[in-house]
Design a protein around this motif. Structure first.
Motif, PDB file in Angstrom:
ATOM      1  N   PHE A  17       6.525  47.528   9.902  1.00  0.00           N
ATOM      2  CA  PHE A  17       6.530  46.968   8.556  1.00  0.00           C
ATOM      3  C   PHE A  17       5.439  45.901   8.464  1.00  0.00           C
ATOM      4  O   PHE A  17       5.520  44.870   9.144  1.00  0.00           O
ATOM      5  CB  PHE A  17       7.894  46.361   8.226  1.00  0.00           C
ATOM      6  N   PRO A  18       4.413  46.105   7.647  1.00  0.00           N
ATOM      7  CA  PRO A  18       3.269  45.179   7.581  1.00  0.00           C
ATOM      8  C   PRO A  18       3.653  43.741   7.269  1.00  0.00           C
ATOM      9  O   PRO A  18       3.005  42.815   7.735  1.00  0.00           O
ATOM     10  CB  PRO A  18       2.395  45.784   6.473  1.00  0.00           C
ATOM     11  N   THR A  19       4.715  43.538   6.501  1.00  0.00           N
ATOM     12  CA  THR A  19       5.073  42.186   6.068  1.00  0.00           C
ATOM     13  C   THR A  19       6.233  41.594   6.877  1.00  0.00           C
ATOM     14  O   THR A  19       6.787  40.572   6.493  1.00  0.00           O
ATOM     15  CB  THR A  19       5.465  42.184   4.583  1.00  0.00           C
ATOM     16  N   SER A  20       6.588  42.239   7.997  1.00  0.00           N
ATOM     17  CA  SER A  20       7.801  41.841   8.719  1.00  0.00           C
ATOM     18  C   SER A  20       7.733  40.444   9.328  1.00  0.00           C
ATOM     19  O   SER A  20       8.753  39.847   9.635  1.00  0.00           O
ATOM     20  CB  SER A  20       8.120  42.857   9.818  1.00  0.00           C
ATOM     21  N   LYS A  21       6.511  39.903   9.484  1.00  0.00           N
ATOM     22  CA  LYS A  21       6.386  38.559  10.031  1.00  0.00           C
ATOM     23  C   LYS A  21       6.528  37.481   8.962  1.00  0.00           C
ATOM     24  O   LYS A  21       6.564  36.292   9.282  1.00  0.00           O
ATOM     25  CB  LYS A  21       5.029  38.405  10.729  1.00  0.00           C
ATOM     26  N   LYS A  22       6.598  37.881   7.719  1.00  0.00           N
ATOM     27  CA  LYS A  22       6.671  36.935   6.608  1.00  0.00           C
ATOM     28  C   LYS A  22       8.123  36.577   6.265  1.00  0.00           C
ATOM     29  O   LYS A  22       9.015  37.407   6.374  1.00  0.00           O
ATOM     30  CB  LYS A  22       6.002  37.533   5.364  1.00  0.00           C
ATOM     31  N   ARG A  23       8.320  35.357   5.818  1.00  0.00           N
ATOM     32  CA  ARG A  23       9.662  34.922   5.418  1.00  0.00           C
ATOM     33  C   ARG A  23      10.160  35.735   4.228  1.00  0.00           C
ATOM     34  O   ARG A  23      11.361  36.012   4.103  1.00  0.00           O
ATOM     35  CB  ARG A  23       9.658  33.436   5.080  1.00  0.00           C
ATOM     36  N   ALA A  24       9.244  36.145   3.361  1.00  0.00           N
ATOM     37  CA  ALA A  24       9.621  36.935   2.199  1.00  0.00           C
ATOM     38  C   ALA A  24      10.243  38.274   2.606  1.00  0.00           C
ATOM     39  O   ALA A  24      11.125  38.801   1.919  1.00  0.00           O
ATOM     40  CB  ALA A  24       8.409  37.174   1.303  1.00  0.00           C
ATOM     41  N   PHE A  25       9.798  38.825   3.734  1.00  0.00           N
ATOM     42  CA  PHE A  25      10.379  40.069   4.227  1.00  0.00           C
ATOM     43  C   PHE A  25      11.837  39.839   4.618  1.00  0.00           C
ATOM     44  O   PHE A  25      12.719  40.650   4.287  1.00  0.00           O
ATOM     45  CB  PHE A  25       9.588  40.592   5.430  1.00  0.00           C
ATOM     46  N   ALA A  26      12.107  38.734   5.321  1.00  0.00           N
ATOM     47  CA  ALA A  26      13.479  38.409   5.705  1.00  0.00           C
ATOM     48  C   ALA A  26      14.351  38.228   4.467  1.00  0.00           C
ATOM     49  O   ALA A  26      15.503  38.694   4.423  1.00  0.00           O
ATOM     50  CB  ALA A  26      13.498  37.143   6.564  1.00  0.00           C
ATOM     51  N   GLN A  27      13.803  37.577   3.463  1.00  0.00           N
ATOM     52  CA  GLN A  27      14.560  37.379   2.226  1.00  0.00           C
ATOM     53  C   GLN A  27      14.875  38.711   1.553  1.00  0.00           C
ATOM     54  O   GLN A  27      15.965  38.898   0.997  1.00  0.00           O
ATOM     55  CB  GLN A  27      13.777  36.467   1.280  1.00  0.00           C
ATOM     56  N   SER A  28      13.919  39.637   1.608  1.00  0.00           N
ATOM     57  CA  SER A  28      14.164  40.953   1.000  1.00  0.00           C
ATOM     58  C   SER A  28      15.232  41.719   1.775  1.00  0.00           C
ATOM     59  O   SER A  28      16.021  42.472   1.176  1.00  0.00           O
ATOM     60  CB  SER A  28      12.861  41.760   0.949  1.00  0.00           C
ATOM     61  N   MET A  29      15.266  41.540   3.089  1.00  0.00           N
ATOM     62  CA  MET A  29      16.312  42.164   3.897  1.00  0.00           C
ATOM     63  C   MET A  29      17.685  41.616   3.508  1.00  0.00           C
ATOM     64  O   MET A  29      18.667  42.361   3.422  1.00  0.00           O
ATOM     65  CB  MET A  29      16.045  41.932   5.383  1.00  0.00           C
TER      66      MET A  29
END
Length: 470
Positions: A17-29
């Motif tokens: 997942f290209p954005t998996s290192k971003k906090r926004a990715f965690a928020q989307s999860m």
């Protein structure tokens, strides 16, 4: 766990997942998490309450920033309904005195005191994969282990040895040592199973089976951990139990770190007995009442045969069949199943606290909880791998079928870890430390992907200053 891994136990590769290192990715999860609403069912300690000695118990936890609590493998968080249910219990006691044993207040959600342990066992049984009559809520873990060893450790002839892991929790050692001593035997009757050579402390299933084979003619009992407390490793309960039985050996399991963490099928796996505490993943509070499992094959009772009609055990009045318990006869007539192994009546106050958590678990199931756990722990593992330089190694297996929600990080330098722990504590991040190891356990019922991201981000920030001079 089950020898055949479930598809849901396969951890994803977050690097895809290209954005998996971003906090926004965690928020989307978190936004897509089907269990996200369960977090609201727990009191989450605030950073202020975790870091300030001036914090008052009357302060509202909702009005301050939440801390990041990744220590459910030590003490689980308090369910929000626990105070309400405890208050109902206290009101019953206040209003009815002894009548609370058999009489229920109309506006109370609780059963009568006399039914409380049965209700708790019924709620617990799906969590461990058992029939309700195979579970009993009683005592504490080590006391329960002694009670069940009194029945299942029956050294006769050459069969006198007890097999257990070398790195078992110390209380299991104490119980086994004292039981061997109680029977007038020497300590060489305790056989320790060593981990795989190296620093990861893992137990090999093949090694366990080989040790069982080596002592097949002299072993009377095996005691193992379902999830190893130090490394977080999940043992193959089904395969090991089956192998022990094929050699004619009884086996019991300490499930303190397994119950509420991984899927269990104790009845189908034909586990002889198991014990566990309820203050870790089961969230019943420090020193909470424990529980036992006794397979139905060992809980059968034939009242017509007297003492010959049931498995020998320590006896107590609450283990007497409920239909004649209050008759106060001098002949013990045990109840069927695990209830027949009870001694004293269970603490109602402690059982109410456990029920507050059990009712949360029973709003979902261990399949759904485990599915999120696999994702959450895999995400933690992925993010930890992005730290550079890396002053630790994850000694917990990277195979999702061989671990629960805990990851154990072994630091190269214990001084570095001690500094890291101090910095994390100052910031309101809670994890456990033992020697050179940090244990982080994101619990799926109340931890979030964003919390995991924040924890690793904070760890990344504090590491450079903690490694100065190393």
């Amino acid at each position: 766990m089950n020898s055949i891994p479930h598809e849901r136990d396969k951890a994803p590769d977050f690097s895809n997942f290209p954005t998996s290192k971003k906090r926004a990715f965690a928020q989307s999860m978190d936004e897509r998490d089907p269990l996200k609403h369960f977090r609201e069912g727990f009191f989450i300690p605030s950073k202020k309450s975790l870091t300030s000695s001036s914090f008052q118990s009357s302060d509202s936890l909702r009005e301050t920033e939440s801390g990041v609590y990744l220590c459910g493998n030590q003490i689980g968080l308090q369910p929000r309904q626990a105070p309400r249910l405890i208050e109902h219990h206290l009101r019953t006691w206040q209003a009815q005195g002894m009548y609370g044993l058999t009489k229920k207040i109309s506006d109370s959600p609780l059963p009568t005191w006399g039914e409380m342990d049965q209700v708790a066992a019924r709620l617990m049984s799906p969590i461990v994969g058992a029939n309700p009559y195979e579970v009993s809520v009683m005592g504490g873990l080590t006391a329960n282990l002694h009670i069940l060893m009194a029945s299942f450790y029956r050294p006769i002839g050459e069969r006198t040895k007890v097999l257990l892991e070398r790195d078992a929790f110390s209380s299991d050692y104490y119980a086994v040592q004292s039981q061997i001593q109680w029977h007038g035997l020497q300590m060489d009757n305790m056989v320790l199973i060593d981990p795989i050579p190296g620093d990861n402390l893992a137990l090999s299933t093949a090694k366990i089976l080989a040790v069982i084979d080596d002592h097949a003619s002299t072993a009377a009992l095996i005691i193992l951990s379902g999830v190893q407390y130090l490394t977080g490793q999940v043992l193959d309960i089904e395969q090991i139990t089956s192998h022990a039985h094929s050699r004619g050996i009884m086996i019991g399991w300490d499930l303190a770190h397994a119950v509420g963490n991984i899927e269990l099928n104790l009845h189908d796996w034909r586990v002889d007995f198991a014990v566990w505490c309820n203050y870790k993943y089961m969230n019943a509070g420090p020193g909470a009442i424990g529980s036992i499992f006794v397979h139905e094959t060992h809980g059968q009772v034939d009242q017509t045969k007297g003492m010959e009609g049931y498995r020998p055990r320590l006896a107590g009045w609450w283990g007497n069949d409920s239909s004649s318990r209050f008759a106060m006869r001098n002949t013990f007539a045990p109840g069927t199943g695990a209830a027949g192994y009870q001694l004293s009546n269970a603490s109602v106050l402690d059982t109410v606290a456990l029920i507050a958590s059990l009712e949360v678990f029973n709003q979902t199931n261990m399949v759904a909880i485990r599915k999120k756990s696999v994702l959450l722990t895999a995400y933690l593992e992925f993010l930890l791998g992005t730290i550079d330089p890396l002053p630790f190694r994850i000694i917990t297996s990277s195979n999702a079928t061989e671990r629960g929600c805990q990851l154990t990080l072994r630091f190269d330098d214990q001084n570095v870890l001690s500094r890291v722990m101090m910095r994390l504590t100052e910031k309101g991040y809670v994890v456990a430390q033992k020697q050179q190891m940090m244990r982080a356990a994101p619990v799926p019922l109340y931890n979030t992907f964003t919390e995991v991201w924040d924890f690793v981000d904070q760890l990344r920030r504090v590491l450079p200053s903690c490694m100065v001079g190393v």
